[in-house]
Write a protein that holds these residues in place. Structure first.
Motif, PDB file in Angstrom:
ATOM      1  N   ALA A 210      -3.839  -6.086  -1.395  1.00 56.35           N
ATOM      2  CA  ALA A 210      -3.501  -7.248  -0.549  1.00 56.35           C
ATOM      3  C   ALA A 210      -2.134  -7.100   0.119  1.00 56.35           C
ATOM      4  O   ALA A 210      -2.008  -7.285   1.330  1.00 56.35           O
ATOM      5  N   ASP A 211      -1.131  -6.747  -0.674  1.00 59.28           N
ATOM      6  CA  ASP A 211       0.216  -6.709  -0.095  1.00 59.28           C
ATOM      7  C   ASP A 211       0.406  -5.543   0.874  1.00 59.28           C
ATOM      8  O   ASP A 211       1.170  -5.654   1.836  1.00 59.28           O
ATOM      9  N   SER A 212      -0.281  -4.424   0.618  1.00 60.01           N
ATOM     10  CA  SER A 212      -0.221  -3.321   1.592  1.00 60.01           C
ATOM     11  C   SER A 212      -0.904  -3.745   2.884  1.00 60.01           C
ATOM     12  O   SER A 212      -0.387  -3.517   3.978  1.00 60.01           O
ATOM     13  N   CYS A 213      -2.076  -4.357   2.745  1.00 54.21           N
ATOM     14  CA  CYS A 213      -2.801  -4.816   3.940  1.00 54.21           C
ATOM     15  C   CYS A 213      -1.979  -5.856   4.694  1.00 54.21           C
ATOM     16  O   CYS A 213      -1.989  -5.886   5.930  1.00 54.21           O
ATOM     17  N   TYR A 238      -7.973  -5.135   7.999  1.00 51.40           N
ATOM     18  CA  TYR A 238      -6.907  -5.207   6.995  1.00 51.40           C
ATOM     19  C   TYR A 238      -6.755  -6.630   6.465  1.00 51.40           C
ATOM     20  O   TYR A 238      -6.526  -6.842   5.271  1.00 51.40           O
ATOM     21  N   PHE A 239      -6.901  -7.608   7.362  1.00 48.86           N
ATOM     22  CA  PHE A 239      -6.777  -8.982   6.873  1.00 48.86           C
ATOM     23  C   PHE A 239      -7.941  -9.341   5.951  1.00 48.86           C
ATOM     24  O   PHE A 239      -7.750 -10.034   4.946  1.00 48.86           O
ATOM     25  N   GLY A 465       1.971   0.210  -4.985  1.00 47.18           N
ATOM     26  CA  GLY A 465       2.215  -1.240  -4.937  1.00 47.18           C
ATOM     27  C   GLY A 465       3.355  -1.603  -4.006  1.00 47.18           C
ATOM     28  O   GLY A 465       4.260  -0.807  -3.769  1.00 47.18           O
ATOM     29  N   VAL A 466       3.284  -2.810  -3.459  1.00 44.83           N
ATOM     30  CA  VAL A 466       4.380  -3.301  -2.610  1.00 44.83           C
ATOM     31  C   VAL A 466       5.249  -4.214  -3.465  1.00 44.83           C
ATOM     32  O   VAL A 466       4.817  -5.278  -3.892  1.00 44.83           O
TER      33      VAL A 466
END
Lengths: 478, 298
Positions: A210-213, A238-239, A465-466
């Motif tokens: 989710a956070d990368s996208c 991506y969303f 991970g972000v």
């Protein structure tokens, strides 16, 4: 307090340790402690709204008992509608008041009338849509004599405010959660480990997927005017993965956390992007909300009984209400409308319950027909997500228009954070592969080689991970 | 319960081991890779000698062209301006010159409104973070300037996680693959192109009364007998509160004011950054008014 924050990393083990230490004493102390911890969890976000939560809880607790004790139908109805009115009223004021006022102003402006009504500068209390729906289901169930009211205020409050589900669900039912709250819980190693695995997989979905996208999707949506068709398409995809990773990741963490306390919550996601049609998608996406609308709105409206017109009307109502539930913006309403529209052909041809089983069950690959059905469902879902993600309807329309300009100049464009738009696709393909081979299990860590999988997931979270900025879960705003 | 705690602790231990291993691996790659960032390029210049070294912010990085200086004067020049640098960063780079034994016969420090700015450059920070434990100067830089110092210094892999958009696995792969960037080109000069329309700039009205970092720079220069010259790079003519530079001139020793040296708007990329044509123009002015003049005097 976010599930993906450092503070939660301390909060959870402390609450876990004290909770099980209290187990030797009495259930009521355990529940009281869990309720206190839940209120603390909520107060970490904004303590002022704790009073609103407590008021809402008290209201449903009180009206529930009053309805049950009512000696006449009239009195029962009075308490029922009082509760519904106040609950929906709070939701209306905090979430929808400004939307209605502004929409009304726009309407008057279209007729040449200039107006300026009083709008409220208020913060939307986190989780209000979720705990209001908890309360509503409880009150409705009592009204229809499906359950008896809960007399113990602590147990009832815990049902509404239990911290794993407080801010973004799953939307629980009193019939499912309250009996578990009232029953003595015994620590079970297997169950707790399942909880841990599910938390870990949820963190993977949130931090890695989710956070990368989000980084890519935000950049593309915010600068959609300067993006070519390829980038816009990728931005929409991506969303789709961002919102799936974000919300299902949150749900996994919530379910996993709850398992640590010996309480099972309702499953909220079941590999929705492998759905073969939109009806199947809605049986697999945000399941607790879909079933809530089915049980408390669709069926009371007549459901599938009656003629085709009634069915179509009811379908549109639940999808539009579902869209509006997500937020006070026309983008969400159109998102709901589009989903109803996608659902319509299945409803008319009576094919909305065709795909009940797991896709390609027991097989490695889907059939060509299944593959293209999945692809088509994902495409139309992603199309609708464009409205969900856009700030305004005009932005969404412009975004879609630009996709259909078929402008491929610049190929895979280079973004301001030094990446090509295509780069994330490889990670998403890996994610899809993991989900595909796990689709017959609750989550990928289930099954053999658990320790190996845990180590692999931890390593992936650390590497991909972000962490640079803790991003709130999208559904917190609803 | 005991079994559960033991299992979770084992996973926790495994996580720490993975973090140690990743931290070690990432750091080794950054230490040994060919420079992909300007700071890595700076590190690669250990034990080298230069006639002139320019320090400062992007107003140095985009405004001084070492190759022109070399061509016109024969002086070997290094441009060590870093984007968004503040005085803290300049002080660190100044100390690192000694630490890395990069000798500069003359040091030119660009100073302007950054005199009043606190904090440090985030861009330079992510470039320096892999080397936080390399020496005392860098460690102290983070200790004094970063809220995350504890994590950066003591928690393995934290520094890479916190800067994941820049120092991620992708960067590691590119470093291993020896993918080049333009970090090593032009002795540190990075050109800007084009001209934006908005050339408005507002400088502060007053100098900060006390500036510990600036005082430290002066003391360091005196203590190490560094031949340092301060200057202010050109601003676009539409700047407000330009008298700030005059106040700066009273405060800063050995100061050259070039704030009004370039009058043509077309030579600016924006209000305070010269474009490539502007950099050529200004470098020539600097050569004439500082480098050649002083050489003759010497």
């Amino acid at each position: 307090m976010l599930f993906n924050s450092i503070s939660y990393l301390f909060f959870l083990p402390i609450v876990f340790a004290i909770y099980w230490m209290l187990n030797a004493r009495k259930l009521k102390w355990q529940n009281l402690f869990l309720l206190t911890a839940s209120y603390f969890f909520y107060a970490c976000w904004d303590w002022r709204f704790l009073f609103l939560l407590m008021f809402s809880t008290g209201l449903d607790y009180f009206t529930g008992i009053k309805m049950f004790e009512a000696k006449s139908v009239k009195l029962k109805k009075f308490w029922f509608f009082a509760s519904i009115f106040i609950n929906v009223g709070f939701l209306g004021v905090f979430k929808y008041y400004n939307f209605f006022i502004e929409s009304f102003e726009d309407l008057l402006t279209n007729f040449g009338v200039t107006s300026h009504f009083w709008t409220l500068k208020i913060i939307l209390p986190v989780g209000i849509s979720f705990y209001t729906f908890h309360g509503l289901s409880y009150v409705i169930d009592i009204y229809y004599n499906r359950i008896k009211p809960e007399k113990n205020i602590v147990d009832y409050s815990l049902f509404v405010s239990y911290f794993p589900l407080l801010v973004a669900g799953p939307i629980e039912r009193a019939t499912h959660l309250l009996p578990q709250i009232k029953k003595k819980r015994v620590f079970n190693y297997e169950n707790a480990m399942e909880g841990f695995y599910q938390i870990l997989w949820g963190l993977f979905k949130k931090l890695v997927i989710a956070d990368s996208c989000a980084v890519y999707a935000n950049e593309i949506f915010d600068n959609h005017q300067s993006m070519n068709s390829i980038s816009l398409l990728l931005g929409a995809v991506y969303f789709s993965f961002q919102i799936y990773g974000d919300f299902s990741g949150y749900s996994d963490i919530a379910l996993g956390t709850s398992k640590l306390f010996g309480i099972d919550l309702l499953r909220n996601f079941n590999y929705p992007y492998f759905s073969r049609d939109i009806a199947e998608f809605w049986r697999r996406w945000h399941i607790s909300l879909s079933t809530w609308f089915r049980d408390y709105l669709y069926i009371p409206l007549g459901g599938s009984k009656g003629g085709m017109t009634t069915k179509i009307r009811n379908t549109f109502i639940i999808f539009l209400v579902s869209g509006f539930w997500h937020g006070a913006n026309w983008t969400f309403i159109i998102w709901g409308f589009l989903n109803a529209l996608f659902f319509l052909p299945l409803l008319i041809t009576n094919n909305n319950r065709n795909n009940i089983s797991i896709v390609a069950e027991g097989k490695m690959f889907p059939t060509i027909k299944e593959f293209f059905s999945i692809l088509l469902t994902f495409t139309i879902t992603t199309f609708a997500w464009i409205f969900f993600r856009s700030n305004t309807v005009s932005q969404a329309i412009e975004f879609i228009k630009n996709i259909f300009k078929f402008n491929v100049n610049g190929g895979f464009q280079y973004l301001t954070f030094d990446r090509y738009t295509i780069e994330l696709v490889f990670l998403l393909l890996l994610f899809l592969f993991i989900e595909w081979i796990s689709r017959e299990r609750v989550h990928p860590v289930f099954g053999k080689f658990k320790s190996l999988k845990v180590i692999a997931i931890i390593t992936m979270i650390l590497i991909f991970g972000v962490f640079s900025e803790a991003k709130e879960f999208i559904y917190f705003q609803f | 319960m005991k079994k559960f705690i033991v299992t979770i602790l084992s996973y926790l231990m495994a996580t720490f081991l993975i973090m140690f291993a990743l931290d070690f691996g990432y750091t080794k790659v950054y230490e040994n890779a060919k420079p992909r960032t300007k700071f890595q390029y700076f590190r690669s210049l250990k034990n080298k000698q230069f006639d002139c070294v320019f320090l400062g912010s992007s107003r140095v990085e985009n405004g001084i062209i070492p190759t022109i200086i070399k061509e016109k004067t024969g002086l070997e020049t290094l441009n060590m301006g870093f984007q968004a640098s503040k005085l803290n960063d300049i002080y660190t780079i100044l100390q690192l010159l000694k630490e890395y034994n990069i000798q500069g016969k003359r040091i030119f420090i660009q100073i302007d409104y950054i005199y009043n700015l606190k904090g440090n450059s985030k861009i330079l920070q992510y470039q320096m973070i892999p080397f936080i434990n390399e020496n005392e100067v860098l460690n102290k830089h983070f200790k004094n300037n970063s809220e995350d110092y504890f994590g950066y210094n003591y928690v393995p892999f934290y520094r890479y996680s916190r800067n994941d958009l820049k120092l991620n696995f992708r960067e590691i792969l590119l470093s291993i693959a020896k993918k080049k960037t333009n970090a090593m080109e032009g002795n540190g000069y990075a050109p800007k192109y084009g001209t934006s329309k908005n050339h408005r700039l507002t400088l502060p009205t007053e100098l900060e009364k006390e500036n510990v970092v600036f005082d430290s720079i002066i003391k360091y220069i005196e203590k190490n007998k560094i031949n340092a010259t301060f200057y202010c790079a050109p601003f676009c003519y539409h700047g407000k509160n330009m008298e700030f530079i005059a106040k700066l001139k009273n405060k800063v020793p050995n100061f050259y004011d070039f704030s009004r040296a370039v009058s043509d708007e077309k030579l600016f990329q924006n209000s305070n950054h010269l474009n490539h044509d502007g950099a050529i123009y200004f470098t020539n002015i600097f050569i004439d008014q500082v480098l050649l003049k002083n050489n003759i005097e010497e």
